[in-house]
Design a protein around this motif. Structure first.
Motif, PDB file in Angstrom:
ATOM      1  N   LEU A 138      41.702  44.878  26.648  1.00  0.00           N
ATOM      2  CA  LEU A 138      42.739  44.094  26.016  1.00  0.00           C
ATOM      3  C   LEU A 138      43.479  42.786  27.638  1.00  0.00           C
ATOM      4  O   LEU A 138      43.856  44.007  27.954  1.00  0.00           O
ATOM      5  N   ASP A 139      42.435  41.620  28.095  1.00  0.00           N
ATOM      6  CA  ASP A 139      43.518  41.730  28.797  1.00  0.00           C
ATOM      7  C   ASP A 139      45.019  41.054  28.925  1.00  0.00           C
ATOM      8  O   ASP A 139      45.327  40.641  27.171  1.00  0.00           O
ATOM      9  N   ARG A 250      44.248  39.818  37.941  1.00  0.00           N
ATOM     10  CA  ARG A 250      43.243  39.047  36.882  1.00  0.00           C
ATOM     11  C   ARG A 250      44.503  38.033  36.482  1.00  0.00           C
ATOM     12  O   ARG A 250      44.299  36.756  36.340  1.00  0.00           O
ATOM     13  N   PRO A 251      46.105  37.499  36.636  1.00  0.00           N
ATOM     14  CA  PRO A 251      46.903  37.513  36.556  1.00  0.00           C
ATOM     15  C   PRO A 251      46.752  35.787  37.676  1.00  0.00           C
ATOM     16  O   PRO A 251      47.006  34.192  37.101  1.00  0.00           O
ATOM     17  N   HIS A 252      45.921  36.122  38.977  1.00  0.00           N
ATOM     18  CA  HIS A 252      46.046  35.206  39.417  1.00  0.00           C
ATOM     19  C   HIS A 252      44.459  34.166  39.678  1.00  0.00           C
ATOM     20  O   HIS A 252      44.594  33.137  40.253  1.00  0.00           O
ATOM     21  N   PHE A 257      35.720  37.101  36.348  1.00  0.00           N
ATOM     22  CA  PHE A 257      35.851  38.251  36.851  1.00  0.00           C
ATOM     23  C   PHE A 257      35.678  39.464  36.473  1.00  0.00           C
ATOM     24  O   PHE A 257      35.763  40.209  35.680  1.00  0.00           O
ATOM     25  N   PHE A 258      34.699  40.411  37.294  1.00  0.00           N
ATOM     26  CA  PHE A 258      35.339  42.361  37.170  1.00  0.00           C
ATOM     27  C   PHE A 258      34.966  42.854  38.371  1.00  0.00           C
ATOM     28  O   PHE A 258      33.808  41.371  39.441  1.00  0.00           O
ATOM     29  N   ILE A 259      34.973  43.434  38.710  1.00  0.00           N
ATOM     30  CA  ILE A 259      34.714  44.540  40.582  1.00  0.00           C
ATOM     31  C   ILE A 259      33.354  45.693  40.060  1.00  0.00           C
ATOM     32  O   ILE A 259      33.990  46.307  38.989  1.00  0.00           O
ATOM     33  N   GLY A 260      33.242  45.172  40.878  1.00  0.00           N
ATOM     34  CA  GLY A 260      31.993  46.424  40.967  1.00  0.00           C
ATOM     35  C   GLY A 260      31.865  47.052  42.726  1.00  0.00           C
ATOM     36  O   GLY A 260      32.482  46.640  43.374  1.00  0.00           O
ATOM     37  N   LYS A 261      30.815  47.806  42.661  1.00  0.00           N
ATOM     38  CA  LYS A 261      31.196  48.690  43.938  1.00  0.00           C
ATOM     39  C   LYS A 261      29.051  48.786  44.362  1.00  0.00           C
ATOM     40  O   LYS A 261      28.466  48.865  43.011  1.00  0.00           O
ATOM     41  N   ASN A 289      45.668  37.913  49.510  1.00  0.00           N
ATOM     42  CA  ASN A 289      47.741  37.964  49.285  1.00  0.00           C
ATOM     43  C   ASN A 289      48.063  38.849  47.660  1.00  0.00           C
ATOM     44  O   ASN A 289      49.020  39.252  47.337  1.00  0.00           O
ATOM     45  N   THR A 290      47.845  39.327  47.645  1.00  0.00           N
ATOM     46  CA  THR A 290      47.046  40.117  46.154  1.00  0.00           C
ATOM     47  C   THR A 290      46.566  41.373  46.665  1.00  0.00           C
ATOM     48  O   THR A 290      47.868  42.334  45.660  1.00  0.00           O
ATOM     49  N   LEU A 291      46.315  41.571  47.172  1.00  0.00           N
ATOM     50  CA  LEU A 291      45.810  43.183  46.917  1.00  0.00           C
ATOM     51  C   LEU A 291      46.263  43.777  47.597  1.00  0.00           C
ATOM     52  O   LEU A 291      46.182  43.134  49.297  1.00  0.00           O
TER      53      LEU A 291
END
Length: 320
Positions: A138-139, A250-252, A257-261, A289-291
């Motif tokens: 859940l987001d 997610r808040p920004h 989206f999602f993160i893959g590799k 600015n986030t990570l």
């Protein structure tokens, strides 16, 4: 599969039936399951939720997968009134259910999200006595919106191999919790990789070692899901949990989206941000600015629509 087709298979005199995994980490795989174990799972859920004969259950998920099949089995076991609607992103639309009051419904997060965007559908969802949400995490924003719902909203944890959920947690009300509580007759532990181990003899013949990395509560029973072993990227010797990166972004990010590799000659693996929509230069600023520096994706892919399974899980292997 239609409901009549499912009933035909259920009543064919065979002790087993074929189901398929969701396909979020690879091609969907066939799995033979015992009907008696499906019935045990159904009774477990109905007893926990105190459902009784004549209560109304909504079937709004595909019968091709275990979640849909188990809703039909719960109706059979507890003699529930089963209302079947075409699986869609808006199961609470007027065309689907009108003003019918529902005692039990199960949805994936995307169905819940879509429903909350339309006031009339949101009001119908509020009247569902027990709403089960599974198939993916859940987001935070979604959970926050559900927190004020007047009835019972449950996040569930399970998989095809466990015949639907083996743990639940309350999302709303005074007893809301971030910790999943195992169902009765289910014992949980972790292995050396901190992956959840499920011992549920009523549901699974063998002890099941999952691919989910979890944090166990000090009581040794409840747990939180951190991510999947498959979703750890080794970037320049640093191990990064993809779900943790998503949690920070997610808040920004407004777009899905999602993160893959993907493999990389220099770093071993790199993170890839897969985002739905048109190319946007602001995305790079948001990421910067986030990570933390070593968590920043080295590649961004814009797509028309995120590759997802039918049950709403991202297909991280498809990032082109």
């Amino acid at each position: 599969m239609t409901l009549s087709e499912f009933y035909k298979v259920w009543n064919d005199g065979c002790d087993t039936l074929m189901v398929h995994t969701s396909g979020s980490t690879g091609p969907p795989k066939p799995l033979v399951v015992e009907k008696r174990r499906m019935m045990a799972s159904a009774r477990m859920t109905c007893d926990f939720l105190q459902l009784k004969a004549g209560d109304t259950a909504l079937l709004c998920m595909s019968l091709d997968y275990i979640a849909g099949k188990m809703m039909a089995v719960r109706a059979l076991v507890r003699e529930l009134r089963l209302v079947a609607v075409e699986p869609s992103g808006h199961p609470m639309s007027e065309d689907a259910i009108g003003d019918l009051d529902i005692d039990l419904a199960a949805m994936v997060p995307l169905q819940v999200y879509n429903t909350l965007q339309i006031l009339e559908e949101k009001e119908r969802l509020k009247r569902v006595r027990h709403l089960l949400i599974g198939g993916g995490p859940l987001d935070g924003k979604l959970e926050e919106e559900l927190r004020c719902f007047p009835n019972h909203v449950w996040a569930t944890y399970g998989m095809t191999e466990t015949l639907s959920h083996v743990a639940m947690r309350k999302v709303n009300g005074n007893d809301a919790s971030p910790w999943f509580q195992p169902m009765p007759e289910v014992e949980l532990s972790v292995n050396d990789e901190n992956c959840l181990v499920v011992n549920a003899p009523l549901l699974c013949e063998e002890v099941l070692v999952t691919r989910d990395i979890v944090e166990m509560h000090p009581d040794g029973k409840r747990f939180k899901v951190v991510g999947r072993v498959d979703n750890v990227a080794c970037c320049g010797g640093l191990k990064i949990q993809l779900e943790k990166v998503e949690e920070m972004l997610r808040p920004h990010l407004q777009q899905p989206f999602f993160i893959g590799k993907e493999k990389n000659e220099k770093f071993g693996e790199i993170l890839v941000l897969v985002i739905e929509g048109e190319q946007n230069k602001n995305i790079e600023d948001i990421v910067d600015n986030t990570l933390p520096h070593y968590w920043k994706p080295k590649k961004t892919v814009f797509v028309g629509q995120l590759p997802m399974t039918e049950t709403g899980k991202p297909i991280r292997t498809r990032i082109d």
